[in-house]
Design a protein around this motif. Structure first.
Motif, PDB file in Angstrom:
ATOM      1  N   SER A 117       0.828  -1.212   0.000  1.00  0.00           N
ATOM      2  CA  SER A 117       0.000   0.000   0.000  1.00  0.00           C
ATOM      3  C   SER A 117       0.852   1.247   0.000  1.00  0.00           C
ATOM      4  CB  SER A 117      -0.931  -0.011   1.214  1.00  0.00           C
ATOM      5  OG  SER A 117      -1.666   1.190   1.283  1.00  0.00           O
ATOM      6  N   SER A 118       1.924   1.276   0.820  1.00  0.00           N
ATOM      7  CA  SER A 118       2.770   2.460   0.888  1.00  0.00           C
ATOM      8  C   SER A 118       3.613   2.615  -0.362  1.00  0.00           C
ATOM      9  CB  SER A 118       3.669   2.396   2.130  1.00  0.00           C
ATOM     10  OG  SER A 118       4.542   1.283   2.037  1.00  0.00           O
ATOM     11  N   LEU A 119       3.943   1.469  -0.998  1.00  0.00           N
ATOM     12  CA  LEU A 119       4.757   1.554  -2.207  1.00  0.00           C
ATOM     13  C   LEU A 119       3.931   1.976  -3.418  1.00  0.00           C
ATOM     14  CD1 LEU A 119       7.042  -1.599  -1.846  1.00  0.00           C
ATOM     15  CD2 LEU A 119       7.669   0.808  -1.537  1.00  0.00           C
ATOM     16  N   SER A 120       2.610   1.980  -3.304  1.00  0.00           N
ATOM     17  CA  SER A 120       1.782   2.391  -4.431  1.00  0.00           C
ATOM     18  C   SER A 120       1.896   3.884  -4.702  1.00  0.00           C
ATOM     19  CB  SER A 120       0.316   2.013  -4.166  1.00  0.00           C
ATOM     20  OG  SER A 120      -0.195   2.766  -3.066  1.00  0.00           O
ATOM     21  N   LEU A 121       2.255   4.696  -3.717  1.00  0.00           N
ATOM     22  CA  LEU A 121       2.441   6.134  -3.893  1.00  0.00           C
ATOM     23  C   LEU A 121       3.730   6.394  -4.669  1.00  0.00           C
ATOM     24  CD1 LEU A 121       1.404   8.981  -3.205  1.00  0.00           C
ATOM     25  CD2 LEU A 121       2.757   8.875  -1.113  1.00  0.00           C
ATOM     26  N   SER A 122       3.671   7.311  -5.589  1.00  0.00           N
ATOM     27  CA  SER A 122       4.827   7.612  -6.433  1.00  0.00           C
ATOM     28  C   SER A 122       5.973   8.180  -5.609  1.00  0.00           C
ATOM     29  CB  SER A 122       4.433   8.607  -7.527  1.00  0.00           C
ATOM     30  OG  SER A 122       4.103   9.863  -6.955  1.00  0.00           O
ATOM     31  N   SER A 123       7.151   8.178  -6.216  1.00  0.00           N
ATOM     32  CA  SER A 123       8.329   8.695  -5.510  1.00  0.00           C
ATOM     33  C   SER A 123       8.175  10.174  -5.177  1.00  0.00           C
ATOM     34  CB  SER A 123       9.581   8.479  -6.366  1.00  0.00           C
ATOM     35  OG  SER A 123       9.451   9.134  -7.627  1.00  0.00           O
ATOM     36  N   ASP A 124       7.538  10.941  -6.074  1.00  0.00           N
ATOM     37  CA  ASP A 124       7.310  12.360  -5.766  1.00  0.00           C
ATOM     38  C   ASP A 124       6.394  12.511  -4.554  1.00  0.00           C
ATOM     39  OD1 ASP A 124       8.874  12.991  -7.901  1.00  0.00           O
ATOM     40  OD2 ASP A 124       7.294  13.895  -9.125  1.00  0.00           O
ATOM     41  N   GLY A 125       5.396  11.648  -4.456  1.00  0.00           N
ATOM     42  CA  GLY A 125       4.492  11.699  -3.313  1.00  0.00           C
ATOM     43  C   GLY A 125       5.206  11.393  -2.014  1.00  0.00           C
ATOM     44  N   LEU A 126       6.117  10.402  -2.033  1.00  0.00           N
ATOM     45  CA  LEU A 126       6.869  10.075  -0.828  1.00  0.00           C
ATOM     46  C   LEU A 126       7.747  11.242  -0.387  1.00  0.00           C
ATOM     47  CD1 LEU A 126       7.916   6.410  -1.731  1.00  0.00           C
ATOM     48  CD2 LEU A 126       6.187   7.131  -0.062  1.00  0.00           C
ATOM     49  N   SER A 127       8.340  11.970  -1.358  1.00  0.00           N
ATOM     50  CA  SER A 127       9.158  13.138  -1.014  1.00  0.00           C
ATOM     51  C   SER A 127       8.309  14.230  -0.382  1.00  0.00           C
ATOM     52  CB  SER A 127       9.857  13.668  -2.265  1.00  0.00           C
ATOM     53  OG  SER A 127      10.726  12.696  -2.818  1.00  0.00           O
ATOM     54  N   LEU A 128       7.073  14.381  -0.874  1.00  0.00           N
ATOM     55  CA  LEU A 128       6.185  15.404  -0.314  1.00  0.00           C
ATOM     56  C   LEU A 128       5.721  15.034   1.092  1.00  0.00           C
ATOM     57  CD1 LEU A 128       4.035  16.312  -3.449  1.00  0.00           C
ATOM     58  CD2 LEU A 128       5.734  17.752  -2.320  1.00  0.00           C
ATOM     59  N   LEU A 129       5.586  13.749   1.366  1.00  0.00           N
ATOM     60  CA  LEU A 129       5.197  13.345   2.723  1.00  0.00           C
ATOM     61  C   LEU A 129       6.253  13.754   3.742  1.00  0.00           C
ATOM     62  CD1 LEU A 129       3.597   9.809   2.202  1.00  0.00           C
ATOM     63  CD2 LEU A 129       2.455  11.982   2.699  1.00  0.00           C
ATOM     64  N   ALA A 130       7.516  13.895   3.279  1.00  0.00           N
ATOM     65  CA  ALA A 130       8.564  14.389   4.177  1.00  0.00           C
ATOM     66  C   ALA A 130       8.285  15.829   4.589  1.00  0.00           C
ATOM     67  CB  ALA A 130       9.923  14.285   3.484  1.00  0.00           C
ATOM     68  N   LEU A 131       7.710  16.620   3.686  1.00  0.00           N
ATOM     69  CA  LEU A 131       7.329  17.992   4.035  1.00  0.00           C
ATOM     70  C   LEU A 131       6.201  17.991   5.061  1.00  0.00           C
ATOM     71  CD1 LEU A 131       7.416  21.064   3.625  1.00  0.00           C
ATOM     72  CD2 LEU A 131       5.908  20.777   1.660  1.00  0.00           C
ATOM     73  N   LYS A 132       5.233  17.115   4.891  1.00  0.00           N
ATOM     74  CA  LYS A 132       4.138  17.015   5.853  1.00  0.00           C
ATOM     75  C   LYS A 132       4.666  16.619   7.224  1.00  0.00           C
ATOM     76  CE  LYS A 132      -0.227  14.554   6.640  1.00  0.00           C
ATOM     77  NZ  LYS A 132      -1.184  13.551   6.094  1.00  0.00           N
ATOM     78  N   SER A 185       4.399  11.120 -22.602  1.00  0.00           N
ATOM     79  CA  SER A 185       3.128  10.399 -22.714  1.00  0.00           C
ATOM     80  C   SER A 185       3.147   9.057 -22.000  1.00  0.00           C
ATOM     81  CB  SER A 185       2.787  10.199 -24.193  1.00  0.00           C
ATOM     82  OG  SER A 185       3.835   9.488 -24.850  1.00  0.00           O
ATOM     83  N   SER A 186       4.315   8.482 -21.835  1.00  0.00           N
ATOM     84  CA  SER A 186       4.408   7.144 -21.256  1.00  0.00           C
ATOM     85  C   SER A 186       4.652   7.130 -19.756  1.00  0.00           C
ATOM     86  CB  SER A 186       5.538   6.362 -21.948  1.00  0.00           C
ATOM     87  OG  SER A 186       6.773   7.050 -21.777  1.00  0.00           O
ATOM     88  N   SER A 187       5.037   8.258 -19.192  1.00  0.00           N
ATOM     89  CA  SER A 187       5.396   8.283 -17.770  1.00  0.00           C
ATOM     90  C   SER A 187       4.261   8.831 -16.925  1.00  0.00           C
ATOM     91  CB  SER A 187       6.652   9.138 -17.561  1.00  0.00           C
ATOM     92  OG  SER A 187       6.387  10.485 -17.919  1.00  0.00           O
ATOM     93  N   GLU A 188       4.349   8.620 -15.630  1.00  0.00           N
ATOM     94  CA  GLU A 188       3.366   9.140 -14.690  1.00  0.00           C
ATOM     95  C   GLU A 188       3.549  10.647 -14.527  1.00  0.00           C
ATOM     96  OE1 GLU A 188       6.132   8.153 -10.770  1.00  0.00           O
ATOM     97  OE2 GLU A 188       4.241   7.085 -11.083  1.00  0.00           O
ATOM     98  N   PRO A 189       2.518  11.363 -14.080  1.00  0.00           N
ATOM     99  CA  PRO A 189       2.652  12.817 -13.877  1.00  0.00           C
ATOM    100  C   PRO A 189       3.664  13.125 -12.779  1.00  0.00           C
ATOM    101  CG  PRO A 189       0.558  12.005 -12.990  1.00  0.00           C
ATOM    102  CD  PRO A 189       1.157  10.875 -13.756  1.00  0.00           C
ATOM    103  N   ARG A 190       4.406  14.198 -12.981  1.00  0.00           N
ATOM    104  CA  ARG A 190       5.447  14.583 -12.022  1.00  0.00           C
ATOM    105  C   ARG A 190       5.098  15.922 -11.380  1.00  0.00           C
ATOM    106  NH1 ARG A 190       9.947  11.307 -12.668  1.00  0.00           N
ATOM    107  NH2 ARG A 190      10.332  12.038 -10.535  1.00  0.00           N
TER     108      ARG A 190
END
Length: 718
Positions: A18-33, A69-74
């Protein structure tokens, strides 16, 4: 037992997935939270930051973009401002390699900026102002190759500015005001920053001399703000090479010597140099001779003895020359007296006295008595020197006077009173009628009220000053009527309404049809008229109430500023000009429903909203800036953007546009939809936006003069 252990491992694997489903950018933002202290404000700001999401693009304050077009939103933008958050900036934000904008201003972040942040090499805008951040400005910040906007003002940063700052070659805005930076600023930085348009180093502890290479900032516009520091020495003459539109703010330093008198210095006002005790020269009212060291007593004695040796003949005129001058004066006085006596007896013998007959406008200049005193008239205005106490009494009783200001404009008073009229508008400045004279010429007549019967001289002097104002972008005052129970101003009638109506659209229209070229022409004409009032008019007038409703336009969309000087006239009359009484022939049967009084004046500068404050020219500059924003966006100044579920902030037009530029919102989100069709005008629109933001700066001293605004507008579109 083994079965229980297996179940536990499966549960942990599920949570890990479940935690790995969040993108790497999302994990970096959780550090701000996690770096923000727990509080009701933080709970609100991060209420939808859910670690179970696939990506953070729907989180509050986060902007994303599909890089391919092939990558996830950043993640490309973080905008969490004004939330009262307390915490530190985590180094994990440096892993957001596509991050372009970081906006955390208006919070309580503390500590230093982590060096790892500069690994986010796509960053081009960092807004961290109004926090509690500290530490030094690391030279590593120039590792950001695209850095354009850096605002660290209102923090507690300290230390000196490194010469490596010159490596930020793309920098456009550098704002370090209200910190604790200190030391001398070395040369060699500013000549490399060819794109810098805004520099604010005010309210720090910088010392030493002002760097000479600041004059190499060829793109600088707006204000060069070095105020409230400890700069010393002379002002470099090289600053004269800056654009003439640049305003200097060098207040509250220890600068010495004479202010240079070339180039950009010629457009500066005295406020730019205040509180530098040993600074002298124009525009300060302090001669450089006043601060030079006085001569010693021996030097004064030697100078006096040299004067004595040159003889007494240089001390005064010879007696013979004095006698000759006295005789000439006596002869001149005698001749003038003979002329006065001749004119007096000629007027007394005449049956049609110039002071009691019909004026050229048809008004009776006196009432019933045929008093033939010696009158001196200047351009239709009675001379103050020739009006005695009995004449003052005549002015306060009877039918009143119709006085022409423009000699080429002539009509009878009865013609005005008989003409059909209807109401154009009604406000706190009086009722305005359209009156068509017998010759078919329409005029606008403003009724000022009924009071002020004992203040004719004061009223006439004010009218005389207004009447001298002649400019193609200012409504011309043609005549006025004075009586104890009525005061009227007769002006040119401008045929196409006002800018407010033009922007909102004519009846039957849903939007304005004004093209960009027309809006730019209106802006330029209004700027020229306002600059004339400030710089060239007899009294250096302040309008004090500029807004689209008193910018009139003709059929060719040529703008005319109206209503300047009215507040002073109304204060003289001392009555309610919008009262229902009064007379203009034929007006009452044709009166339309009066226009409702206007809402709170959002065109007023912040300092103008303080009770008891006196109008200044910088008030007008702010109001003009709001008018520019209205021309650009098509929105009224009281416009408030829709609030979201996570934000209750309501903003006026000025703050909304300023916030849009800070967050680098697309221009299409702010500009009037009617202008989107004129793609070729994008650069011009952007230039006017920047000028409008300079005019609406909260600090009046930072706003440019209307003269400079005028020059900047003239260069746009040419």
């Amino acid at each position: 037992m083994n079965l229980f252990l297996l179940f536990f491992l499966l549960l942990q694997l599920q949570n890990l997935h479940s935690s790995l489903s969040l993108s790497s950018d999302g994990l970096s933002l959780l550090a701000l939270k996690s770096a923000v202290d727990s509080s009701p404000d933080s709970s609100t700001a991060f209420s939808d930051w859910n670690e179970d999401d696939d990506h953070p693009c729907n989180w509050s304050g986060i902007s994303c973009m599909n890089i391919s077009s092939s990558s996830e939103p950043r993640v490309v933008g973080i905008a969490i401002s004004g939330k009262n958050l307390r915490g530190y900036i985590p180094s994990e934000l440096g892993t957001l390699i596509f991050l372009r904008r970081l906006n955390l201003h208006g919070n309580k972040f503390y500590g230093s900026i982590p060096l790892q942040l500069f690994n986010a090499t796509s960053l081009h805008s960092i807004f961290l102002y109004n926090n509690n951040l500290s530490g030094s400005l690391s030279p590593s910040i120039c590792q950001l190759p695209r850095l354009q906007n850096l605002d660290l003002s209102q923090n507690t940063f300290s230390g000196s500015l490194s010469s490596d700052l010159g490596n930020c070659k793309q920098l456009q805005r550098l704002i370090l005001a209200r910190n604790k930076f200190s030391g001398e600023i070395s040369t060699g930085i500013w000549s490399k920053l060819e794109d810098l348009v805004q520099l604010d180093l005010s309210a720090n502890q910088f010392n030493g001399s002002i760097p000479k290479d600041l004059g190499e900032l060829k793109s600088l516009s707006g204000t060069l703000n070095l105020s409230f520091n400890q700069f010393s020495g002379e002002i470099p003459k090289s600053l004269s090479k800056l654009q003439v539109t640049v305003s200097f703010d060098l207040r509250n330093n220890n600068l010495t010597g004479e202010i240079p008198q070339t180039g950009a210095f010629l457009n500066q006002g005295p406020t730019a140099f205040l509180n530098n005790p040993t600074l002298c020269g124009f525009p300060l009212q302090k001669s450089c001779q006043d601060i030079t060291s006085p001569k010693s007593p021996s030097e004064n004695q030697n100078h006096s003895s040299r004067e004595n040796k040159n003889g007494d003949s240089k001390k005064g005129l010879k007696p013979g020359l004095i006698i000759l001058i006295s005789l000439a004066d006596a002869a001149g006085v005698a001749f003038l007296g003979m002329v006065i006596v001749y004119v007096y007896w000629k007027n007394k013998d005449s049956e049609a006295c110039s002071c009691t007959g019909k004026s050229k406008l048809g008004g009776n200049l006196t009432n019933s008595s045929n008093i033939c005193s010696f009158c001196v008239c200047l351009n239709g205005f009675p001379s103050n020197e020739s009006e005695n106490e009995s004449e003052k009494g005549e002015r306060t009783s009877g039918e009143g006077d119709l006085v022409a200001i423009d000699k080429g404009f002539s009509f009878e008073l009865d013609e005005l009173l008989r003409a059909s009229a209807y109401v154009l508008g009604k406000s706190g400045l009086g009722i305005v009628y359209k009156v068509v004279l017998g010759n078919g010429i329409p005029v606008a007549v403003r009724r000022l009220g009924e009071g002020g019967g004992q203040r004719y001289k004061e009223f006439a002097a004010e009218i005389q000053a207004i009447g001298r104002v002649k400019h193609p972008n200012i409504v011309k005052l043609r005549a006025y009527y004075w009586a104890p129970d009525e005061k009227l101003l007769i002006c040119d009638f401008i045929s196409n309404g006002n800018l407010a109506t033009a922007l909102k659209g004519r009846p039957g229209q849903t939007t304005s049809s004004l093209s960009w070229s027309t809006r730019l022409r209106i802006a330029k004409g209004t700027a020229h008229g306002l600059a004339y009032l400030h710089e060239c008019s007899p009294r250096k007038f302040v309008h004090g109430d500029l807004k689209p409703s008193n910018i009139l336009i003709d059929n060719e969309f040529h703008p005319y500023i109206s209503d300047f000087g009215l507040n002073r006239l109304i204060s003289i009359t001392g009555s309610d000009p919008s009262s229902s009484g009064g007379f203009i022939g034929g007006a009452l049967p044709y009166i339309k429903p009066a226009v409702q009084s206007e809402k709170t004046n959002y065109y007023n500068a912040p300092e103008a909203r303080i009770p008891g404050s006196r109008p200044t020219q910088k008030w007008d500059v702010y109001s003009f800036g709001v008018v520019l924003l209205e021309l650009l966006t098509g929105k009224s100044p009281e416009f408030s953007p829709p609030t979201t579920s996570t934000s209750t902030e309501v903003s006026d037009l000025v703050r909304w546009v300023r916030k849009g530029f800070e967050q680098e919102s697309p221009l299409s989100d702010m500009v009037d939809v009617m202008l989107l069709q004129e793609v070729h005008a994008k650069k011009e629109v952007l230039a006017v936006f920047h000028l409008a933001l300079a005019c609406t700066e909260p600090d009046p001293e930072v706003r440019p003069r209307m003269k400079n605004v005028c020059e900047s507008l003239d260069r746009i579109g040419t």
